[in-house]
Design an enzyme around this catalytic site. Structure first.
Site, mmCIF file in Angstrom:
data_model
loop_
_atom_site.group_PDB
_atom_site.id
_atom_site.type_symbol
_atom_site.label_atom_id
_atom_site.label_comp_id
_atom_site.label_asym_id
_atom_site.label_seq_id
_atom_site.Cartn_x
_atom_site.Cartn_y
_atom_site.Cartn_z
ATOM 1 N N GLU A 65 -35.790 -34.973 5.794
ATOM 2 C CA GLU A 65 -37.134 -34.723 6.300
ATOM 3 C C GLU A 65 -38.011 -34.352 5.097
ATOM 4 O O GLU A 65 -37.641 -33.460 4.329
ATOM 5 C CB GLU A 65 -37.121 -33.590 7.315
ATOM 6 C CG GLU A 65 -36.282 -33.871 8.545
ATOM 7 C CD GLU A 65 -36.193 -32.657 9.447
ATOM 8 O OE1 GLU A 65 -37.161 -32.389 10.180
ATOM 9 O OE2 GLU A 65 -35.152 -31.968 9.402
ATOM 10 N N ARG A 304 -20.342 -28.997 6.242
ATOM 11 C CA ARG A 304 -21.315 -28.904 5.171
ATOM 12 C C ARG A 304 -20.767 -28.085 4.015
ATOM 13 O O ARG A 304 -19.835 -27.288 4.173
ATOM 14 C CB ARG A 304 -22.627 -28.294 5.672
ATOM 15 C CG ARG A 304 -22.526 -26.853 6.097
ATOM 16 C CD ARG A 304 -23.860 -26.338 6.612
ATOM 17 N NE ARG A 304 -24.848 -26.329 5.542
ATOM 18 C CZ ARG A 304 -26.148 -26.071 5.730
ATOM 19 N NH1 ARG A 304 -26.602 -25.843 6.952
ATOM 20 N NH2 ARG A 304 -26.968 -26.043 4.717
ATOM 21 N N LYS A 314 -34.129 -23.423 4.048
ATOM 22 C CA LYS A 314 -35.444 -23.838 3.557
ATOM 23 C C LYS A 314 -36.471 -22.725 3.745
ATOM 24 O O LYS A 314 -37.303 -22.481 2.862
ATOM 25 C CB LYS A 314 -35.905 -25.099 4.299
ATOM 26 C CG LYS A 314 -35.265 -26.387 3.834
ATOM 27 C CD LYS A 314 -35.900 -27.572 4.563
ATOM 28 C CE LYS A 314 -35.264 -28.878 4.153
ATOM 29 N NZ LYS A 314 -35.877 -30.023 4.864
#
Length: 614
Positions: A65, A304, A314
């Protein structure tokens, strides 16, 4: 397109098997991939999104994104998706999921493109002797996505809900309680279609309505309790402009993008595992309505990558930037790829860490020392050497004029640019009567086992033991004879005498045995430099664990700025070049602040692992 030259060599290395590789090999052996067709309907612009198809190729994708900078966690996904495509002769699509215009910017798009290239990967493929770009944007598919939404509404598989967000949340239920139907759930398809078109036409304000899938409000998987497909956002889109005021949710857009691009293996991180039933429901529903072609993409999840002493949220990284805790997104202490690049990490070291961490169905935690180990392994064989003094103390050689006939005499010295790579040549510098040494290389009262410089020591019987002898690396043996202090009592200068005929590389070099060798830089030709000594940003392995305030774990010594000296050969060093400063660690000339005549070097990592911050 510039890529890391070590990427091709890395691709030839043997790869450890894992469940994703096993799945791909089964699919290739079964011929399942040969049945694939274009994802869109004939005549649809999205029909040709995948470009010329080689049916036997696998297709993976990396779908960031564009609302922030990529970080070290993304590096794992980049290396995995591009690496699988490379190893099995397929292609990997770089696709921007630009479905949230309020948070997305072209600057993020540009930064992501640069980061992927820097890591050594390419989204272009060769098909029939032609170069085909596999760079895509979700916004290119907005017309198809909206048409699919209308089809779902007409089929009774979606409806417009005008409850508030709080009302929808309250009716959703929880893991122990089934959800409650929305009052709008049983509207007719005609009513829902009319309302959806009002949403698209801009007749409703933000938050007034959402389009929801009509699946099962009692599903044990909460993600299937009529998830949102579209929301209203009267916001300017960085690519689509003001053409749209409704935007698809990521979970709705992503499966459609995979299908239109003929992705064979949609590989994502483990947090999307609960979304896989909706992924499959949506694609099966659209295929049944004739909008997508079978076989459909399959989603596979892997654990992950997380690093100890690193934070990758973020939102929290943005707080570090906005609150001035770091200097920006490319601060060398940041785990963003831009920060790591500026710190001096190499693409090969990041790829080695990602590949070496393995692929499993559980989340992976690595100590950040693993990454530093990969970096040292990469730089050991290629980084040229140099000497630097970080905390300088002057050493005066008192008998220099007696030995060489002049106090201004400069004795030429040479050293290999790299001890194992003679093709890199020799470094040239001079030794004079005054040199800079490290302050820690002198002790007025030496502790046990100290083999560097210390002065003569009076003994209880009235005798005096001589000062210690050391070798100035690549130079001469010197013997400490004393030192000077300033008015506050701080040592300002060490005095020593040269031991004649002991220069390195001569027959007399071994005539005097010493236990200590120290690095130095000549006062006459030393280059003043700023040296940023970076350490971990946090003092705790998981600084934001259990919702705690990460600020409490900030390392007050995550950067120490030293005004030191480096060899004269670094006076014209270009930016973004790496060295091993002998005994101090690996350094890089800063990409932003370094200029010839005003050098700035960042310490990437020490020569060996340290288990705790400095």
């Amino acid at each position: 397109m510039a890529t890391d030259p070590t990427a091709s060599a890395a691709s030839a290395a043997p790869r450890a098997s894992n469940f994703l590789r096993a799945q791909i090999e089964r699919d290739l052996e079964s011929g399942a991939l040969a049945q694939r067709r274009f994802g869109g309907s004939p005549g649809d612009a999205a029909h040709h999104a995948a470009g010329p198809l080689d049916a036997a190729r696998i297709r993976t994708r990396f779908p960031p994104e564009p609302n922030g900078y990529l970080h070290v966690g993304h590096a794992k996904s980049i290396c995995l998706n591009f690496g699988l495509a490379r190893d099995y002769g397929g292609v990997c699509h770089l696709r921007f999921d630009d479905t949230n215009p309020e948070k997305e910017e072209q600057a993020y798009v540009d930064a992501i493109l640069e980061a992927v290239q820097w890591l050594g990967f390419d989204w272009n493929a060769q098909v029939g002797g032609q170069t085909v770009s596999h760079l895509y944007y979700a916004s290119d598919y907005f017309p198809f996505m909206y048409r699919a939404a209308e089809a779902l509404v007409q089929a009774g598989l979606a409806y417009v809900d005008e409850q508030s967000a709080d009302e929808m949340r309250a009716r959703r239920g929880d893991f122990n309680t089934a959800g409650t139907d929305s009052p709008s759930r049983n509207r007719t398809p005609e009513e829902n279609l009319a309302r959806l078109r009002e949403m698209k036409a801009g007749a409703l304000p933000d938050g007034a309505a959402v389009l929801r899938a009509r699946i099962d409000m009692a599903s044990p998987n909460i993600n299937l309790r009529d998830p949102a497909l579209y929301r209203i956002k009267h916001a300017h889109h960085h690519r689509a402009g003001d053409a749209w005021c409704i935007y698809p949710m990521y979970t709705y857009a992503h499966p459609i993008e995979d299908a239109l691009e003929c992705i064979t293996h949609s590989v994502c991180t483990l947090e999307f595992e609960d979304q896989r039933p909706f992924y499959d429901w949506l694609l099966e529903s659209l295929a049944a309505l004739g909008l997508l072609a079978r076989p459909l993409p399959k989603q596979y999840e892997f654990g992950r990558l997380n690093l100890n002493y690193v934070m990758t949220s973020k939102r929290k990284l943005r707080e570090l930037v906005d609150e001035g805790i770091v200097t920006g997104w490319d601060d060398p202490r940041m785990p963003t790829l831009f920060g790591m690049r500026r710190r001096g990490y190499t693409p090969a070291s990041i790829r080695a860490m990602a590949d070496g961490s393995g692929v499993s169905k559980t989340n992976i935690w690595l100590d950040s020392a693993v990454l530093d180990g990969c970096l040292r392994a990469d730089l050991e064989g290629q980084a040229p050497r140099a000497m630097a003094v970080l905390d300088s103390l002057e050493l005066e050689l008192s008998n220099w004029a007696d030995v060489y006939g002049s106090a201004d005499h400069i004795e030429p010295c040479t050293a290999p640019a790299h001890p194992q790579r003679p093709e890199l040549g020799q470094r040239q510098f001079g030794l004079g009567s005054r040199v800079w040494i490290e302050r820690e290389d002198f002790a007025e009262v030496p502790p046990k086992g100290f083999f560097r410089l210390y002065p003569p020591r009076p003994q209880p019987d009235g005798s005096v033991l001589p000062g210690n002898k050391v070798r100035l690396k690549y130079g001469l043996v010197v013997e400490c004879t004393g030192f000077e202090r300033d008015a506050e009592g701080a040592v300002t200068r060490v005095v020593a005498r040269v031991v004649p005929d002991t220069r390195s590389g001569t027959s007399g070099a071994d005539a005097v045995k010493v236990k200590g060798t120290i690095t130095w830089v000549g006062v006459h030709d030393a280059v003043a430099a700023t040296l940023n000594l970076y350490d971990r940003l946090f003092t705790e392995a998981q600084p934001d664990a259990a919702g705690r305030d990460f600020r409490l774990a900030l390392n007050p010594r995550s950067v120490v700025v030293a005004q030191g000296w480096v060899e004269p050969g670094l006076a014209t060093a270009p930016a973004d070049q790496r060295w091993q400063f002998e005994r101090h660690g690996y350094f890089v000339s800063d990409r932003v602040d370094h200029h010839p005549g005003r050098p700035v070097f960042n310490r990437i990592t020490a020569l060996r692992d340290h288990s705790a911050p400095a």
